[in-house]
Design a protein around this motif. Structure first.
Motif, PDB file in Angstrom:
ATOM      1  N   ASN A  33       0.933  -0.988  -0.010  1.00 19.28           N
ATOM      2  CA  ASN A  33       0.084  -0.028  -0.103  1.00 19.28           C
ATOM      3  C   ASN A  33       0.768   1.122  -0.069  1.00 19.28           C
ATOM      4  O   ASN A  33       1.344   1.557   1.075  1.00 19.28           O
ATOM      5  N   GLU A  34       1.037   1.865  -1.191  1.00 21.50           N
ATOM      6  CA  GLU A  34       2.244   2.714  -1.131  1.00 21.50           C
ATOM      7  C   GLU A  34       1.910   4.042  -0.488  1.00 21.50           C
ATOM      8  O   GLU A  34       2.639   4.807  -0.017  1.00 21.50           O
ATOM      9  N   ASP A  35       0.596   4.633  -0.714  1.00 22.18           N
ATOM     10  CA  ASP A  35       0.043   5.734  -0.045  1.00 22.18           C
ATOM     11  C   ASP A  35      -0.427   5.488   1.174  1.00 22.18           C
ATOM     12  O   ASP A  35      -1.005   6.597   1.726  1.00 22.18           O
ATOM     13  N   LYS A  36      -0.588   4.423   1.717  1.00 15.61           N
ATOM     14  CA  LYS A  36      -0.961   4.166   3.100  1.00 15.61           C
ATOM     15  C   LYS A  36      -2.625   4.559   3.111  1.00 15.61           C
ATOM     16  O   LYS A  36      -3.329   4.706   4.228  1.00 15.61           O
ATOM     17  N   LYS A  37      -3.174   4.468   2.000  1.00 19.62           N
ATOM     18  CA  LYS A  37      -4.793   4.476   1.818  1.00 19.62           C
ATOM     19  C   LYS A  37      -5.498   3.325   2.132  1.00 19.62           C
ATOM     20  O   LYS A  37      -5.376   2.239   1.755  1.00 19.62           O
ATOM     21  N   PRO A  38      -6.149   3.233   3.227  1.00 17.46           N
ATOM     22  CA  PRO A  38      -7.104   1.992   3.528  1.00 17.46           C
ATOM     23  C   PRO A  38      -7.688   1.389   2.140  1.00 17.46           C
ATOM     24  O   PRO A  38      -8.542   2.107   1.209  1.00 17.46           O
ATOM     25  N   GLY A  39      -7.634   0.134   2.013  1.00 20.19           N
ATOM     26  CA  GLY A  39      -8.144  -0.677   0.867  1.00 20.19           C
ATOM     27  C   GLY A  39      -7.390  -0.516  -0.408  1.00 20.19           C
ATOM     28  O   GLY A  39      -7.878  -1.282  -1.259  1.00 20.19           O
ATOM     29  N   GLU A  40      -6.294   0.194  -0.597  1.00 22.08           N
ATOM     30  CA  GLU A  40      -5.690   0.263  -1.806  1.00 22.08           C
ATOM     31  C   GLU A  40      -4.496  -0.441  -1.907  1.00 22.08           C
ATOM     32  O   GLU A  40      -3.730  -0.508  -0.884  1.00 22.08           O
ATOM     33  N   ARG A  41      -4.119  -1.169  -2.971  1.00 22.44           N
ATOM     34  CA  ARG A  41      -3.044  -2.289  -3.239  1.00 22.44           C
ATOM     35  C   ARG A  41      -2.353  -1.841  -4.633  1.00 22.44           C
ATOM     36  O   ARG A  41      -2.964  -1.360  -5.533  1.00 22.44           O
ATOM     37  N   VAL A  42      -1.086  -2.047  -4.681  1.00 22.69           N
ATOM     38  CA  VAL A  42      -0.427  -1.849  -5.892  1.00 22.69           C
ATOM     39  C   VAL A  42       0.149  -3.217  -6.480  1.00 22.69           C
ATOM     40  O   VAL A  42       0.592  -3.840  -5.730  1.00 22.69           O
ATOM     41  N   PHE A  43      -0.425  -3.359  -7.764  1.00 18.11           N
ATOM     42  CA  PHE A  43       0.021  -4.669  -8.444  1.00 18.11           C
ATOM     43  C   PHE A  43       0.641  -4.364  -9.866  1.00 18.11           C
ATOM     44  O   PHE A  43       0.230  -3.675 -10.545  1.00 18.11           O
ATOM     45  N   THR A  44       1.935  -4.872 -10.025  1.00 17.81           N
ATOM     46  CA  THR A  44       2.503  -4.322 -11.103  1.00 17.81           C
ATOM     47  C   THR A  44       3.413  -5.689 -11.489  1.00 17.81           C
ATOM     48  O   THR A  44       4.188  -6.154 -10.903  1.00 17.81           O
TER      49      THR A  44
END
Length: 76
Positions: A33-44
């Motif tokens: 979670n790059e921005d530490k926003k709840p519920g957001e994840r980064v998949f690359t």
């Protein structure tokens, strides 16, 4: 629960040959979670060498997707 990631190629009008089917617990473990926003994840994943990514064990051929979904549904 499972996360399914596909790349749609606009030039061919088709899905990329590889698809990622990642069980939710593994997805949460491997992503961040790059921005530490709840519920957001980064998949690359890079398209040149998807088999060398940390998600490679979850990569399947697109023709296998229906069977993988059936396998998961049978376990429910």
């Amino acid at each position: 629960m499972m996360m399914v990631f596909v790349y749609f190629d606009l030039s061919t009008g088709d899905l990329f040959d590889q698809i990622f089917c990642i069980p939710a617990p593994d997805f949460l473990r491997l992503t961040h979670n790059e921005d530490k926003k709840p519920g957001e994840r980064v998949f690359t994943v890079g398209l040149k060498h998807p088999d060398q990514s940390k998600y490679a064990e979850f990569m399947i051929e697109k023709r296998e997707l229906a069977n993988r979904i059936i396998e998961i549904m049978d376990k429910l």
